[in-house]
Scaffold this motif. Structure first.
Motif, PDB file in Angstrom:
ATOM      1  N   PHE A 107       0.820  -1.212   0.000  1.00  0.00           N
ATOM      2  CA  PHE A 107       0.000   0.000   0.000  1.00  0.00           C
ATOM      3  C   PHE A 107       0.854   1.263   0.000  1.00  0.00           C
ATOM      4  O   PHE A 107       0.498   2.259  -0.638  1.00  0.00           O
ATOM      5  N   THR A 108       1.986   1.208   0.698  1.00  0.00           N
ATOM      6  CA  THR A 108       2.825   2.407   0.811  1.00  0.00           C
ATOM      7  C   THR A 108       3.520   2.790  -0.484  1.00  0.00           C
ATOM      8  O   THR A 108       3.989   3.923  -0.629  1.00  0.00           O
ATOM      9  N   VAL A 109       3.587   1.862  -1.435  1.00  0.00           N
ATOM     10  CA  VAL A 109       4.236   2.183  -2.709  1.00  0.00           C
ATOM     11  C   VAL A 109       3.278   2.108  -3.891  1.00  0.00           C
ATOM     12  O   VAL A 109       3.667   2.356  -5.032  1.00  0.00           O
ATOM     13  N   LEU A 110       2.025   1.758  -3.635  1.00  0.00           N
ATOM     14  CA  LEU A 110       1.036   1.695  -4.708  1.00  0.00           C
ATOM     15  C   LEU A 110       0.791   3.100  -5.251  1.00  0.00           C
ATOM     16  O   LEU A 110       0.317   3.975  -4.530  1.00  0.00           O
ATOM     17  N   PRO A 111       1.120   3.360  -6.517  1.00  0.00           N
ATOM     18  CA  PRO A 111       0.915   4.697  -7.073  1.00  0.00           C
ATOM     19  C   PRO A 111      -0.558   5.090  -7.035  1.00  0.00           C
ATOM     20  O   PRO A 111      -1.450   4.245  -7.187  1.00  0.00           O
ATOM     21  N   ALA A 112      -0.805   6.354  -6.817  1.00  0.00           N
ATOM     22  CA  ALA A 112      -2.185   6.832  -6.704  1.00  0.00           C
ATOM     23  C   ALA A 112      -2.989   6.538  -7.964  1.00  0.00           C
ATOM     24  O   ALA A 112      -4.182   6.205  -7.882  1.00  0.00           O
ATOM     25  N   ASP A 113      -2.352   6.627  -9.134  1.00  0.00           N
ATOM     26  CA  ASP A 113      -3.096   6.381 -10.360  1.00  0.00           C
ATOM     27  C   ASP A 113      -3.496   4.919 -10.492  1.00  0.00           C
ATOM     28  O   ASP A 113      -4.576   4.599 -11.015  1.00  0.00           O
ATOM     29  N   LYS A 114      -2.659   4.015  -9.977  1.00  0.00           N
ATOM     30  CA  LYS A 114      -3.012   2.592 -10.033  1.00  0.00           C
ATOM     31  C   LYS A 114      -4.092   2.257  -9.000  1.00  0.00           C
ATOM     32  O   LYS A 114      -4.985   1.439  -9.264  1.00  0.00           O
ATOM     33  N   ALA A 115      -4.034   2.886  -7.835  1.00  0.00           N
ATOM     34  CA  ALA A 115      -5.099   2.703  -6.848  1.00  0.00           C
ATOM     35  C   ALA A 115      -6.421   3.209  -7.409  1.00  0.00           C
ATOM     36  O   ALA A 115      -7.473   2.578  -7.252  1.00  0.00           O
ATOM     37  N   SER A 116      -6.371   4.346  -8.084  1.00  0.00           N
ATOM     38  CA  SER A 116      -7.577   4.903  -8.690  1.00  0.00           C
ATOM     39  C   SER A 116      -8.128   3.983  -9.771  1.00  0.00           C
ATOM     40  O   SER A 116      -9.348   3.795  -9.878  1.00  0.00           O
ATOM     41  N   GLU A 117      -7.233   3.393 -10.561  1.00  0.00           N
ATOM     42  CA  GLU A 117      -7.685   2.473 -11.609  1.00  0.00           C
ATOM     43  C   GLU A 117      -8.394   1.272 -11.000  1.00  0.00           C
ATOM     44  O   GLU A 117      -9.448   0.830 -11.489  1.00  0.00           O
ATOM     45  N   LEU A 118      -7.831   0.738  -9.926  1.00  0.00           N
ATOM     46  CA  LEU A 118      -8.464  -0.383  -9.242  1.00  0.00           C
ATOM     47  C   LEU A 118      -9.878  -0.029  -8.786  1.00  0.00           C
ATOM     48  O   LEU A 118     -10.833  -0.782  -9.001  1.00  0.00           O
ATOM     49  N   VAL A 123     -14.894  -1.110  -8.526  1.00  0.00           N
ATOM     50  CA  VAL A 123     -15.916  -0.548  -7.637  1.00  0.00           C
ATOM     51  C   VAL A 123     -16.865   0.358  -8.418  1.00  0.00           C
ATOM     52  O   VAL A 123     -18.065   0.096  -8.513  1.00  0.00           O
ATOM     53  N   ALA A 124     -16.328   1.440  -8.993  1.00  0.00           N
ATOM     54  CA  ALA A 124     -17.185   2.413  -9.667  1.00  0.00           C
ATOM     55  C   ALA A 124     -17.879   1.817 -10.888  1.00  0.00           C
ATOM     56  O   ALA A 124     -19.094   1.957 -11.051  1.00  0.00           O
ATOM     57  N   ALA A 125     -17.123   1.144 -11.754  1.00  0.00           N
ATOM     58  CA  ALA A 125     -17.712   0.643 -12.998  1.00  0.00           C
ATOM     59  C   ALA A 125     -18.844  -0.358 -12.755  1.00  0.00           C
ATOM     60  O   ALA A 125     -19.952  -0.162 -13.270  1.00  0.00           O
ATOM     61  N   PRO A 126     -18.631  -1.435 -11.984  1.00  0.00           N
ATOM     62  CA  PRO A 126     -19.745  -2.374 -11.797  1.00  0.00           C
ATOM     63  C   PRO A 126     -20.938  -1.749 -11.087  1.00  0.00           C
ATOM     64  O   PRO A 126     -22.087  -2.077 -11.387  1.00  0.00           O
ATOM     65  N   THR A 127     -20.670  -0.827 -10.162  1.00  0.00           N
ATOM     66  CA  THR A 127     -21.774  -0.162  -9.468  1.00  0.00           C
ATOM     67  C   THR A 127     -22.583   0.691 -10.433  1.00  0.00           C
ATOM     68  O   THR A 127     -23.826   0.627 -10.467  1.00  0.00           O
ATOM     69  N   LEU A 128     -21.912   1.491 -11.240  1.00  0.00           N
ATOM     70  CA  LEU A 128     -22.608   2.411 -12.139  1.00  0.00           C
ATOM     71  C   LEU A 128     -23.247   1.688 -13.319  1.00  0.00           C
ATOM     72  O   LEU A 128     -24.322   2.094 -13.784  1.00  0.00           O
ATOM     73  N   LEU A 129     -22.629   0.614 -13.804  1.00  0.00           N
ATOM     74  CA  LEU A 129     -23.244  -0.144 -14.886  1.00  0.00           C
ATOM     75  C   LEU A 129     -24.500  -0.860 -14.394  1.00  0.00           C
ATOM     76  O   LEU A 129     -25.524  -0.904 -15.098  1.00  0.00           O
ATOM     77  N   ALA A 130     -24.431  -1.421 -13.203  1.00  0.00           N
ATOM     78  CA  ALA A 130     -25.631  -2.040 -12.635  1.00  0.00           C
ATOM     79  C   ALA A 130     -26.720  -0.995 -12.426  1.00  0.00           C
ATOM     80  O   ALA A 130     -27.902  -1.242 -12.709  1.00  0.00           O
ATOM     81  N   ARG A 131     -26.320   0.169 -11.931  1.00  0.00           N
ATOM     82  CA  ARG A 131     -27.299   1.243 -11.711  1.00  0.00           C
ATOM     83  C   ARG A 131     -27.971   1.647 -13.013  1.00  0.00           C
ATOM     84  O   ARG A 131     -29.171   1.976 -13.039  1.00  0.00           O
ATOM     85  N   ALA A 132     -27.238   1.624 -14.112  1.00  0.00           N
ATOM     86  CA  ALA A 132     -27.814   1.982 -15.402  1.00  0.00           C
ATOM     87  C   ALA A 132     -28.742   0.895 -15.936  1.00  0.00           C
ATOM     88  O   ALA A 132     -29.762   1.188 -16.574  1.00  0.00           O
ATOM     89  N   VAL A 165      -5.875  -2.915  -1.376  1.00  0.00           N
ATOM     90  CA  VAL A 165      -6.900  -2.224  -2.154  1.00  0.00           C
ATOM     91  C   VAL A 165      -7.695  -3.229  -2.982  1.00  0.00           C
ATOM     92  O   VAL A 165      -8.924  -3.148  -3.068  1.00  0.00           O
ATOM     93  N   TYR A 166      -7.001  -4.185  -3.581  1.00  0.00           N
ATOM     94  CA  TYR A 166      -7.674  -5.199  -4.390  1.00  0.00           C
ATOM     95  C   TYR A 166      -8.670  -5.986  -3.546  1.00  0.00           C
ATOM     96  O   TYR A 166      -9.820  -6.198  -3.951  1.00  0.00           O
ATOM     97  N   THR A 167      -8.249  -6.412  -2.354  1.00  0.00           N
ATOM     98  CA  THR A 167      -9.145  -7.141  -1.462  1.00  0.00           C
ATOM     99  C   THR A 167     -10.365  -6.298  -1.114  1.00  0.00           C
ATOM    100  O   THR A 167     -11.495  -6.787  -1.101  1.00  0.00           O
ATOM    101  N   GLY A 168     -10.133  -5.014  -0.848  1.00  0.00           N
ATOM    102  CA  GLY A 168     -11.241  -4.132  -0.511  1.00  0.00           C
ATOM    103  C   GLY A 168     -12.255  -3.992  -1.637  1.00  0.00           C
ATOM    104  O   GLY A 168     -13.465  -3.948  -1.403  1.00  0.00           O
ATOM    105  N   THR A 169     -11.766  -3.936  -2.883  1.00  0.00           N
ATOM    106  CA  THR A 169     -12.697  -3.799  -3.997  1.00  0.00           C
ATOM    107  C   THR A 169     -13.568  -5.037  -4.149  1.00  0.00           C
ATOM    108  O   THR A 169     -14.767  -4.935  -4.445  1.00  0.00           O
ATOM    109  N   LEU A 170     -12.982  -6.209  -3.937  1.00  0.00           N
ATOM    110  CA  LEU A 170     -13.766  -7.438  -4.067  1.00  0.00           C
ATOM    111  C   LEU A 170     -14.767  -7.573  -2.926  1.00  0.00           C
ATOM    112  O   LEU A 170     -15.890  -8.049  -3.124  1.00  0.00           O
ATOM    113  N   ALA A 171     -14.375  -7.153  -1.727  1.00  0.00           N
ATOM    114  CA  ALA A 171     -15.307  -7.170  -0.597  1.00  0.00           C
ATOM    115  C   ALA A 171     -16.493  -6.245  -0.879  1.00  0.00           C
ATOM    116  O   ALA A 171     -17.638  -6.544  -0.518  1.00  0.00           O
ATOM    117  N   HIS A 172     -16.223  -5.118  -1.536  1.00  0.00           N
ATOM    118  CA  HIS A 172     -17.308  -4.214  -1.937  1.00  0.00           C
ATOM    119  C   HIS A 172     -18.300  -4.937  -2.836  1.00  0.00           C
ATOM    120  O   HIS A 172     -19.527  -4.817  -2.658  1.00  0.00           O
TER     121      HIS A 172
END
Length: 272
Positions: A107-118, A123-132, A165-172
């Motif tokens: 986590f301490t070396v995960l670049p912010a852009d890669k965390a955002s991509e994850l 998280v965002a894509a499956p949530t918003l596609l389901a919402r649509a 971060v990956y684990t957190g996204t799957l738990a979501h």
């Protein structure tokens, strides 16, 4: 970049034409198998991926199926919006949120852009596609959503450096799917979260991880479990878990903890 084109269409019955599945991450691995399996079962397909050439190969491999490729990067707002617009406009019978990325690193070396991509892809894509897609499914009184997560979703307490971060996204995805099931099943919409273990696909290779020596489940078996799990009414489908009572124990403990709270401060936090 987004692009939507048409492909060859085979003669189909009106019933089969009415079954339309949209699959993200369809150009390889689990998503590709879903495309082949659903196409064989009579679904028309909208296949989403970042690599145009891979999608075109998939179209060519399914000559008897109506396949529309949609090139979109779900790590971008534009990509999510483009696919969400299709989800809202089309009469989807099935949405498979399969697109994935990992970026295993501390986590301490995960670049912010890669965390955002994850977070965007899982998280965002499956949530918003389901919402649509859901309003149309509810209006029609039927539909299915499959969110592809993984058994790592249950590995929060387990030592797995580099996957916070990956684990957190799957738990979501697990929690989201369980809540959507409770909300949408009375309205005819079935929701499943698919949680395989390690699968023999390109997924880890793209992260520079060699798991060739590790026993891995095939993508075909994962998809078989998912489709059979839908028939069984499973909300959480764990293809490699023989003992479903272990999962039930996890969910039972979650509910016990949820219902075990009170408005009073717990004794251990009180000053003596």
């Amino acid at each position: 970049m987004t692009d939507q084109t048409s492909s060859s269409e085979a003669a189909q019955t009106p019933a089969s034409r009415s079954r339309l599945a949209l699959i993200t991450g369809a150009s390889s691995g689990i998503g590709q198998v879903f495309a082949h399996r659903l196409g064989a079962e009579g679904h028309n397909l909208i296949v989403v991926g970042r690599r145009r050439e891979r999608l075109e190969e998939l179209v060519a491999a399914l000559p008897g199926v109506s396949v529309r490729p949609l090139v979109a990067d779900l790590a971008t707002d534009a990509g999510v919006q483009a696919v969400a617009e299709v989800c809202a406009a089309e009469e989807l019978s099935l949405l498979v949120n399969n697109a994935g990325v990992a970026h295993y690193m501390p986590f301490t070396v995960l670049p912010a852009d890669k965390a955002s991509e994850l977070l965007r892809v899982k998280v965002a894509a499956p949530t918003l596609l389901a919402r649509a897609a859901v309003p149309g499914m509810v209006a029609r009184g039927e539909g299915t959503i499959i969110n592809v997560a993984g058994m790592v979703a249950f590995g929060g307490p387990a030592p797995a450096q580099g996957r916070a971060v990956y684990t957190g996204t799957l738990a979501h995805l697990v929690a989201l799917s369980q809540q959507l099931h409770l909300e949408l099943s009375p309205q005819g919409v079935q929701v499943q979260v698919l949680c395989p273990g390690v699968v023999a696909t390109e997924f880890h290779e793209r992260q520079g991880i060699d798991l060739s020596a590790m026993p891995r489940m095939s993508a075909g078996d994962v998809v078989t479990a998912s489709l059979r799990g839908l028939m069984l009414g499973e909300v959480v489908c764990a293809p490699g878990a023989e003992r479903t009572d272990l999962l039930e124990a996890v969910f039972g403990a979650d509910l016990a903890a949820f219902h075990g709270q009170s408005p009073q401060l717990a004794q251990r936090y009180r000053m003596s």
